[in-house]
Scaffold this motif. Structure first.
Motif, PDB file in Angstrom:
ATOM      1  N   ILE A 160      40.768  35.304  49.794  1.00 56.95           N
ATOM      2  CA  ILE A 160      39.770  36.381  49.877  1.00 56.95           C
ATOM      3  C   ILE A 160      40.530  37.709  49.958  1.00 56.95           C
ATOM      4  O   ILE A 160      41.543  37.800  50.665  1.00 56.95           O
ATOM      5  CB  ILE A 160      38.921  36.231  51.172  1.00 56.95           C
ATOM      6  N   VAL A 161      40.041  38.713  49.240  1.00 58.51           N
ATOM      7  CA  VAL A 161      40.655  40.046  49.325  1.00 58.51           C
ATOM      8  C   VAL A 161      39.745  40.910  50.202  1.00 58.51           C
ATOM      9  O   VAL A 161      38.533  40.956  49.988  1.00 58.51           O
ATOM     10  CB  VAL A 161      40.809  40.672  47.923  1.00 58.51           C
ATOM     11  N   CYS A 186      34.523  42.582  51.101  1.00 55.96           N
ATOM     12  CA  CYS A 186      35.132  41.251  50.949  1.00 55.96           C
ATOM     13  C   CYS A 186      34.918  40.782  49.516  1.00 55.96           C
ATOM     14  O   CYS A 186      33.786  40.818  49.019  1.00 55.96           O
ATOM     15  CB  CYS A 186      34.473  40.254  51.893  1.00 55.96           C
ATOM     16  N   GLU A 187      36.014  40.369  48.853  1.00 52.11           N
ATOM     17  CA  GLU A 187      35.911  39.914  47.448  1.00 52.11           C
ATOM     18  C   GLU A 187      36.703  38.620  47.268  1.00 52.11           C
ATOM     19  O   GLU A 187      37.748  38.456  47.888  1.00 52.11           O
ATOM     20  CB  GLU A 187      36.445  40.999  46.506  1.00 52.11           C
ATOM     21  N   LEU A 188      36.194  37.721  46.422  1.00 53.32           N
ATOM     22  CA  LEU A 188      36.906  36.465  46.180  1.00 53.32           C
ATOM     23  C   LEU A 188      38.225  36.755  45.455  1.00 53.32           C
ATOM     24  O   LEU A 188      38.275  37.608  44.568  1.00 53.32           O
ATOM     25  CB  LEU A 188      36.046  35.527  45.327  1.00 53.32           C
ATOM     26  N   LYS A 189      39.277  36.073  45.835  1.00 58.92           N
ATOM     27  CA  LYS A 189      40.579  36.276  45.178  1.00 58.92           C
ATOM     28  C   LYS A 189      40.684  35.246  44.043  1.00 58.92           C
ATOM     29  O   LYS A 189      40.911  34.065  44.271  1.00 58.92           O
ATOM     30  CB  LYS A 189      41.715  36.095  46.170  1.00 58.92           C
ATOM     31  N   ILE A 190      40.488  35.740  42.814  1.00 57.47           N
ATOM     32  CA  ILE A 190      40.385  34.868  41.634  1.00 57.47           C
ATOM     33  C   ILE A 190      41.774  34.352  41.285  1.00 57.47           C
ATOM     34  O   ILE A 190      42.743  35.116  41.240  1.00 57.47           O
ATOM     35  CB  ILE A 190      39.815  35.652  40.428  1.00 57.47           C
ATOM     36  N   ASP A 191      41.899  33.064  41.025  1.00 57.18           N
ATOM     37  CA  ASP A 191      43.210  32.476  40.725  1.00 57.18           C
ATOM     38  C   ASP A 191      43.417  32.490  39.210  1.00 57.18           C
ATOM     39  O   ASP A 191      43.219  31.483  38.532  1.00 57.18           O
ATOM     40  CB  ASP A 191      43.269  31.040  41.262  1.00 57.18           C
TER      41      ASP A 191
END
Ligand SMILES: NC(=O)c1cnc(N)c2cc(Br)sc12
Length: 312
Positions: free
Chosen positions: A277-278, A106-111
């Motif tokens: 989230i990716v 699980c990785e944060l989806k950076i904007d």
């Protein structure tokens, strides 16, 4: 004299790494600036020792008239989207029916703005935007101004790494305050501000925008030992890249749902914007078995946060 210049270049590159990648400087900014000016003077005197990876050439480069187009070695794909728990469980079911039980990363989806960085023998040789996924723009001179991007690596690696360039929320607020003072149009959000900054034809302007980056994938894995996404990110850390430390390896979809619930609640505590989230299948052999559709990988999905109500 060559030794003195070389050791000063290495020392300043190390300080830069501590400040921009580890977020843990070991010397005050004033000391860094003093050493940098000392190196600039020495390289003026002995220009033959000013290499491409010297910290003094981060903000160099002529003002461009336009950006050259560059074709990506492999397409920079987008991700399929999930909007609710049902979509996520359907994704998980499809994966398990195809390759059996898997771990998820699980990785944060950076904007921010997706970018590609190419290194040859440990030297940064090209930085490009995603563009339409097949052809991007060569913005190397602007990406070199991002302190978190190493100009040279300790290991003589030749590969392409991909990530998201972004503007921290604090820099976004400061930039808009300044633009308001100067009567300039304000940026709507940090993502637009980052994109606008990287589209500057003069790298000196991009350098002022205090951008950063999180790297999240390696395009050709030949140079790495890792056989999972989790391992690849740890190797990127060791190679000197900035990766996002909020990542989490989970053993099933329940773990994914917990991770999403946590960050849906705490996303505003982050120093940068995320829009979701990716979720990726962790093992590379399972990723290969699952493959790609025409547009996106079958082994990953982006859970999109519901649009935030704009408080007027
Ligand atoms: N960690 C990741 O994989 C990641 C983070 N942030 C993003 N905006 C994206 C976009 C793609 Br496509 S992957 C990814």
């Amino acid at each position: 004299m060559e030794e003195k210049i070389k050791s000063l270049q290495d020392r300043l590159n190390r300080y830069n790494y501590e400040y921009h990648v580890l977020d843990a400087p070991t010397i005050p900014d004033s000391e860094y600036d003093k050493l940098l000016h000392e190196l600039i003077a020495l390289e003026e005197q002995y220009p033959e020792y000013r290499t491409d990876s010297s910290p003094t050439v981060r903000v160099g480069g002529a003002v461009l008239s336009r950006f050259e187009k560059v074709a990506h070695d492999t397409p920079m794909l987008s991700l399929g989207n999930a909007f609710n728990e049902e979509d996520l469980r359907a994704f998980d079911k499809r994966i398990r029916e195809s390759v059996g039980e898997v771990e998820y990363m699980c990785e944060l989806k950076i904007d921010g703005l997706a970018v590609s960085l190419k290194y040859e023998a440990g030297q940064l040789v090209q930085g490009a935007t995603r563009g339409d996924g097949t052809v991007g723009e060569n913005i190397t001179s602007n990406l070199r101004t991002i302190g978190a991007i190493p100009l040279s690596l300790d290991r003589s690696l030749s590969f392409e790494v991909r990530g998201e360039a972004y503007m921290p929320k604090s820099s976004f607020e400061k930039l808009n305050t300044e633009r308001e003072k100067n009567g300039e149009a304000l940026f709507q959000n940090p993502r637009n501000a980052a994109a606008g900054s990287l589209r500057q034809l003069d790298p000196k302007l991009a350098a002022k925008r205090n951008l950063s980056i999180f790297l999240y994938s390696v395009n050709d894995l030949t140079e790495l030992e890792a056989d999972t996404q989790s391992g690849a990110l740890d190797e990127l850390d060791q190679a000197g890249f900035k990766t996002n430390r909020e990542r989490k390896l989970v053993t099933d979809i329940e773990g994914v749902l917990e991770y999403i619930a946590y960050w849906e609640k705490h996303r505003n505590d982050l120093e940068y914007d995320i829009d979701g989230i990716v979720i990726k299948v962790n093992a590379f052999n399972s990723q290969e078995d699952l493959g790609f559709t025409a547009k996106s990988p079958r082994w990953a999905i982006a859970y999109k946060f519901p649009a935030e109500e704009v408080v007027t």
